[in-house]
Design an enzyme around this catalytic site. Structure first.
Site, PDB file in Angstrom:
ATOM      1  N   GLU A   1      24.589  43.902  34.703  1.00  0.00           N
ATOM      2  CA  GLU A   1      25.026  44.735  35.828  1.00  0.00           C
ATOM      3  C   GLU A   1      24.439  46.143  35.742  1.00  0.00           C
ATOM      4  OE1 GLU A   1      29.225  42.704  37.087  1.00  0.00           O
ATOM      5  OE2 GLU A   1      29.353  44.621  36.061  1.00  0.00           O
TER       6      GLU A   1
ATOM      7  N   ARG B   1      29.097  35.111  31.184  1.00  0.00           N
ATOM      8  CA  ARG B   1      29.710  33.917  31.790  1.00  0.00           C
ATOM      9  C   ARG B   1      29.145  33.739  33.189  1.00  0.00           C
ATOM     10  NH1 ARG B   1      32.335  36.974  35.481  1.00  0.00           N
ATOM     11  NH2 ARG B   1      33.306  38.851  34.700  1.00  0.00           N
TER      12      ARG B   1
ATOM     13  N   GLU C   1      27.026  47.071  32.280  1.00  0.00           N
ATOM     14  CA  GLU C   1      27.604  46.081  31.376  1.00  0.00           C
ATOM     15  C   GLU C   1      26.959  44.718  31.584  1.00  0.00           C
ATOM     16  OE1 GLU C   1      31.595  44.685  31.725  1.00  0.00           O
ATOM     17  OE2 GLU C   1      31.568  44.647  33.902  1.00  0.00           O
TER      18      GLU C   1
HETATM   19  P1  ADP Z   1      34.566  46.634  34.686  1.00  0.00           P
HETATM   20  O1  ADP Z   1      34.220  45.842  33.482  1.00  0.00           O
HETATM   21  O2  ADP Z   1      35.904  47.261  34.626  1.00  0.00           O
HETATM   22  O3  ADP Z   1      34.288  45.891  35.955  1.00  0.00           O
HETATM   23  P2  ADP Z   1      32.080  48.158  34.990  1.00  0.00           P
HETATM   24  O4  ADP Z   1      31.461  48.994  33.946  1.00  0.00           O
HETATM   25  O5  ADP Z   1      31.417  46.870  35.337  1.00  0.00           O
HETATM   26  O6  ADP Z   1      33.607  47.917  34.631  1.00  0.00           O
HETATM   27  O7  ADP Z   1      32.204  48.995  36.324  1.00  0.00           O
HETATM   28  C1  ADP Z   1      32.854  48.484  37.472  1.00  0.00           C
HETATM   29  C2  ADP Z   1      32.562  49.359  38.666  1.00  0.00           C
HETATM   30  O8  ADP Z   1      32.936  50.729  38.389  1.00  0.00           O
HETATM   31  C3  ADP Z   1      31.090  49.438  39.037  1.00  0.00           C
HETATM   32  O9  ADP Z   1      30.681  48.373  39.860  1.00  0.00           O
HETATM   33  C4  ADP Z   1      31.071  50.772  39.769  1.00  0.00           C
HETATM   34  O10 ADP Z   1      31.637  50.630  41.052  1.00  0.00           O
HETATM   35  C5  ADP Z   1      32.014  51.642  38.955  1.00  0.00           C
HETATM   36  N1  ADP Z   1      31.307  52.394  37.889  1.00  0.00           N
HETATM   37  C6  ADP Z   1      31.109  52.009  36.599  1.00  0.00           C
HETATM   38  N2  ADP Z   1      30.383  52.935  35.919  1.00  0.00           N
HETATM   39  C7  ADP Z   1      30.110  53.932  36.786  1.00  0.00           C
HETATM   40  C8  ADP Z   1      29.391  55.193  36.697  1.00  0.00           C
HETATM   41  N3  ADP Z   1      28.816  55.606  35.560  1.00  0.00           N
HETATM   42  N4  ADP Z   1      29.325  55.962  37.818  1.00  0.00           N
HETATM   43  C9  ADP Z   1      29.903  55.566  38.978  1.00  0.00           C
HETATM   44  N5  ADP Z   1      30.604  54.414  39.123  1.00  0.00           N
HETATM   45  C10 ADP Z   1      30.711  53.606  38.058  1.00  0.00           C
END
Ligand code: ADP
Length: 448
Positions: free
Chosen positions: A275, A291, A287
């Protein structure tokens, strides 16, 4: 090939896996909680085992119950679906120790990627671009202040073991940093039993772009393009599409090969999703999910590949039939997550499905486990179906989606169906001009 696979999940994804197993001539075992006695995955599987009460910690998350179910039924492999135990390294390890194949990557890869700090370190070694931020854990408020000053506000505090958007805090300036840091730590401790926090630059208008990857575990790897999951609410995906209307295909090819290269070097096995946030023509890794994703059908639609079949073949040791040269996407696909939720608060709306009619016709796929008379239980996630459309172009996919949403009937519970109909009328969405904040801003405007 495996003779029998146990599916450690419920709902539409359990049914999804059963479908491919049937086509492959593999017997299936469903597991279910007492709340799911009448669930469709139980009916569709060859065998089923009740693994405990409604509370998922005592059923779908109970490792001993699932191992027992495997042993009683003589299952040789387990497909974990998504959610529940799908990214639980301990579960994968216990299965391995019992000689049961976990359909997914190695224990080591699950645990490395499950810790978001380790995942970033690992990805950086393979030249995958990451969001600027702390080098690992931020231990205390003073350290947080120093790093935030260096990377510049706004910053985002995130839980190393986080998921589902829980424990994330946006910090606009150093005035709020101390309070939010302590809050993030205590939320992370409560939700994940791990209060490790790290920091990232908060990107203000990114798109969420993820790359589907596959590895054979021996160094061969491919990517299957992107999915644009920018339409989100509370960091949760609501609608996904591919190709992304906001990223140039050439850029996807470049980041795709960075990803498949990393997956090959890691000797990663099976399906994964890397992602990214995408802003000003740059990708930033956030991240990796080890899966199958909820939104995998849009990739299947444009590539014409059954990802579950591929997962099973790789898990059995048959290698990977996919090769990058033969992967040619065709057309455009969109998925809407149909949740049993009441707007505007998106509160869960469990209950009895009085009437269900699924749309059909060319280019329509409805992945759902509900039926007329089904009781949507209050104990689990509110996803009750996924409507996926595929067409030659984005504009045709939008018309097809609109037509399909009009055909879809779900009576008895509130759903997100009308929300999608309204989004489809919005100029920004029609033009593909949206980022991860668009939906929340739009929802806020609707309430006024
Ligand atoms: P989770 O595992 O909780 O889903 P992620 O790291 O995948 O966490 O982030 C989920 C969502 O949070 C992303 O799709 C985005 O919308 C927001 N997000 C995460 N990191 C950032 C960042 N550095 N800046 C802005 N938005 C973020």
């Amino acid at each position: 090939m495996f003779k029998k696979i146990l599916i450690a999940n419920r709902g539409e994804i359990a049914l999804r896996v059963i479908r491919t197993c049937k086509e492959m001539g593999i017997k299936t075992v469903a597991v279910y909680s007492q709340a799911d006695v009448d669930a469709m995955h139980v009916r569709m599987a060859d065998e089923s085992v009740c693994i405990g009460p409604a509370d998922s910690t005592k059923s779908y998350l109970s490792i001993p119950s699932i191992i027992s179910a495997c042993e009683i039924t003589g299952s040789e492999a387990v497909h974990p679906g998504y959610g529940f135990l799908s990214e639980n390294a301990n579960f994968a390890e216990i299965l391995r120790d019992h000689g049961i194949k976990f359909i997914g990557p190695s224990v080591n890869h699950i645990s490395t990627m499950g810790d978001k700090i380790n995942a970033k370190v690992q990805m950086e070694t393979f030249n995958v671009p990451c969001v600027p931020g702390s080098d690992g854990e931020v231990k205390n408020v003073n350290e947080a202040l120093m790093i935030a000053k260096k990377i510049g506000y706004p910053v985002l505090l995130k839980a190393a073991s986080g998921g589902g958007g829980i424990g994330m805090k946006i910090v606009p300036s150093d005035v709020q940093l101390e309070t939010l840091f302590l809050q993030a730590k205590s939320e992370a401790k409560k939700s994940f039993d791990d209060d490790t926090i790290y920091m990232e630059k908060y990107l203000e208008k990114p798109r969420h772009i993820e790359i589907q990857v596959f590895g054979d575990g021996n160094g061969k790897a491919v990517h299957l393009g992107e999915r644009d999951c920018s339409l989100q609410r509370r960091h949760q995906k609501v609608l996904e599409e591919t190709p992304s209307p906001g990223v140039d295909p050439e850029e996807i090819r470049k980041i795709g090969s960075v990803c498949s290269n990393a997956i090959g070097k890691m000797k990663y096995e099976g399906a994964g999703t890397i992602e990214f946030l995408y802003e000003n023509k740059e990708f930033f890794f956030i991240e990796m999910n080890t899966r199958l994703q909820v939104e995998h059908p849009i990739t299947e639609a444009i590539y014409g590949v059954d990802l579950v079949r591929e997962q099973i073949n790789i898990a059995f040791g048959m290698g990977m039939s996919l090769s990058q040269n033969n992967l040619n996407p065709k057309g455009h696909a969109i998925e809407c997550r149909i949740n049993a939720e009441r707007l505007p608060a998106f509160s869960p709306s469990p209950g009895n499905i009085k009437e269900f009619h699924s749309p059909g016709g060319i280019g329509i796929r409805m992945d759902s486990a509900i039926y007329n008379g089904f009781m949507v239980p209050p104990h689990y996630d509110s996803l009750i179906g996924k409507l996926i459309v595929h067409a030659d172009s984005r504009s045709m996919a939008l018309s097809r989606l609109s037509r399909a949403l009009d055909e879809l009937i779900i009576d008895g519970v509130d759903t997100t169906v009308d929300l999608f109909k309204r989004i489809l009328e919005e100029e920004d969405f029609i033009c593909g001009d949206y980022n991860i904040h668009w939906l929340e801003n739009w929802l806020a405007d609707q309430v006024q």
